[in-house]
Scaffold this motif. Structure first.
Motif, short mmCIF file in Angstrom:
data_model
loop_
_atom_site.label_atom_id
_atom_site.label_comp_id
_atom_site.label_asym_id
_atom_site.label_seq_id
_atom_site.Cartn_x
_atom_site.Cartn_y
_atom_site.Cartn_z
N PHE A 153 34.79 4.17 16.11
CA PHE A 153 34.28 3.67 17.38
C PHE A 153 32.85 4.19 17.61
O PHE A 153 32.56 5.34 17.31
CB PHE A 153 35.19 4.15 18.52
N PRO A 154 31.94 3.34 18.11
CA PRO A 154 32.15 2.01 18.67
C PRO A 154 32.12 0.87 17.65
O PRO A 154 32.13 -0.29 18.05
CB PRO A 154 30.99 1.87 19.67
N ASP A 192 39.13 -4.58 20.96
CA ASP A 192 38.82 -4.70 22.38
C ASP A 192 40.10 -5.05 23.14
O ASP A 192 40.93 -5.82 22.66
CB ASP A 192 37.76 -5.77 22.61
N TYR A 204 32.09 8.32 26.05
CA TYR A 204 31.44 7.10 26.53
C TYR A 204 31.87 6.85 27.98
O TYR A 204 32.92 7.31 28.42
CB TYR A 204 31.84 5.90 25.67
N THR A 256 31.88 3.70 31.26
CA THR A 256 31.69 2.29 31.59
C THR A 256 30.31 2.07 32.23
O THR A 256 29.74 2.97 32.85
CB THR A 256 32.79 1.81 32.54
N LYS A 257 29.81 0.85 32.06
CA LYS A 257 28.50 0.49 32.58
C LYS A 257 28.52 0.49 34.12
O LYS A 257 29.58 0.33 34.73
CB LYS A 257 28.11 -0.89 32.08
N THR A 283 36.88 -3.36 27.17
CA THR A 283 36.30 -3.82 25.92
C THR A 283 35.02 -3.03 25.66
O THR A 283 34.51 -2.32 26.54
CB THR A 283 35.97 -5.31 25.98
N ARG A 284 34.47 -3.17 24.47
CA ARG A 284 33.21 -2.51 24.16
C ARG A 284 32.11 -2.95 25.11
O ARG A 284 31.21 -2.17 25.44
CB ARG A 284 32.83 -2.78 22.71
N ASP A 285 32.16 -4.21 25.55
CA ASP A 285 31.14 -4.72 26.45
C ASP A 285 31.21 -4.06 27.83
O ASP A 285 30.24 -4.08 28.57
CB ASP A 285 31.29 -6.23 26.59
N PHE A 313 31.65 -0.81 28.18
CA PHE A 313 31.14 0.55 28.02
C PHE A 313 29.68 0.57 27.58
O PHE A 313 29.20 -0.35 26.92
CB PHE A 313 31.95 1.29 26.94
N GLU A 314 28.99 1.65 27.96
CA GLU A 314 27.72 1.97 27.32
C GLU A 314 28.06 2.57 25.96
O GLU A 314 28.75 3.59 25.89
CB GLU A 314 26.92 2.94 28.17
N LEU A 315 27.57 1.97 24.89
CA LEU A 315 28.02 2.33 23.55
C LEU A 315 27.21 3.44 22.90
O LEU A 315 27.47 3.82 21.76
CB LEU A 315 28.06 1.09 22.67
#
Length: 261
Positions: free
Chosen positions: A71-72, A78, A127, A129-130, A140-142, A144-146
């Motif tokens: 990860f990521p 996801d 990590y 979340t945005k 999902t990965r989208d 989170f700030e990766l």
């Protein structure tokens, strides 16, 4: 020739063998237990403590959220980030009010893992979340700030039962999810723990004795920023000062940075 077993005896023998296999499997599972984030309390640990409910099997095994590492990048799917790739699918249920939350503040915080098996370790990474993530959509990965807000390499060292990190959490308000990942060095796997956090002070628990220490008001290091000699930044809970012009060189790794606090 005398019959050694009657039909009923064979039935009991078969049942005994199946039971032995079952208990051997359960025993191996217990031996293979590994670790969880105990402070701040992870989603799985709050299931174990029955603060979170209807969690499935993780209530007995918060230490067993294990899946391929990477990860990521390519690792877990996801929508299955909270359950470590579907190990305990109930953990992937995601709404704004599905899970109890812990109170945290942005800035420096202490995170502690409790390990039930002390594996040689490649690294630990976290990590968040945005700012505009949707708490009513799957993780999902989208979401989170990766770029990890904290990452430390252990180079294959074997940790103790407790592993503590001083991390600097980016500025956030309201409900967010933090993902902590422990990459094992001598297997292909990692351990995934999510923490449901309330940054407005309306969550359910935070030990006041473990409140965040004060930290100087320096900016958090950014990989794409340009720094001049004498500039100070915060990285992994420490204050670094640049010796000369630099950009993209990580504090604690590059010689251009020196720890001052």
């Amino acid at each position: 020739m005398q019959r050694l077993f009657h039909g009923k005896s064979l039935k009991y023998l078969g049942t005994t063998v199946i039971s032995l296999v079952f208990f051997m499997f359960v025993g191996l599972g217990a031996v293979a237990a590994h670790g969880y984030i105990e402070q701040p309390k992870s989603r799985g640990l709050l299931c174990n403590e029955q603060v979170n409910t209807n969690c499935g099997g993780v209530q007995w095994e918060p230490q067993s959220l294990e899946a391929p590492k990477g990860f990521p990048g390519v690792s877990i799917s996801d929508g299955e980030i909270a359950s470590a790739g579907g190990v305990f699918p109930e953990l992937d249920e995601q709404t704004s009010d599905r899970w109890e939350k812990v109170d945290l503040n942005s800035g420096v915080n202490t995170f502690t893992w409790h390990l039930t098996a002390m594996h040689a370790t490649t690294k630990w990474h976290y990590y968040i979340t945005k700012p505009d993530w949707n708490p009513n959509e799957p993780l999902t990965r989208d979401q989170f700030e990766l770029i990890p807000f904290y990452e430390v390499y252990d180079g294959g060292a074997r940790p103790g039962e407790k592993v503590t990190h001083q991390v600097t959490i980016p500025e956030r308000t309201g409900y967010h999810v933090i993902l902590g990942v422990w990459d094992v060095d001598d297997t292909a796997n990692a351990f995934y723990n999510v923490i449901d956090v309330d940054f407005d002070g309306d969550g359910t628990e935070q030990d006041p004795e473990e409140s965040e220490p004060e930290v100087p008001n320096y900016p958090v290091w950014e990989a794409n920023a340009v720094y001049l000699g004498g500039d100070k930044v915060i990285y992994n809970g420490k204050v670094f000062q640049a010796k000369w012009w630099t950009s993209g060189e990580t504090p604690g790794i590059s010689g251009v940075w020196e720890v001052i606090e």
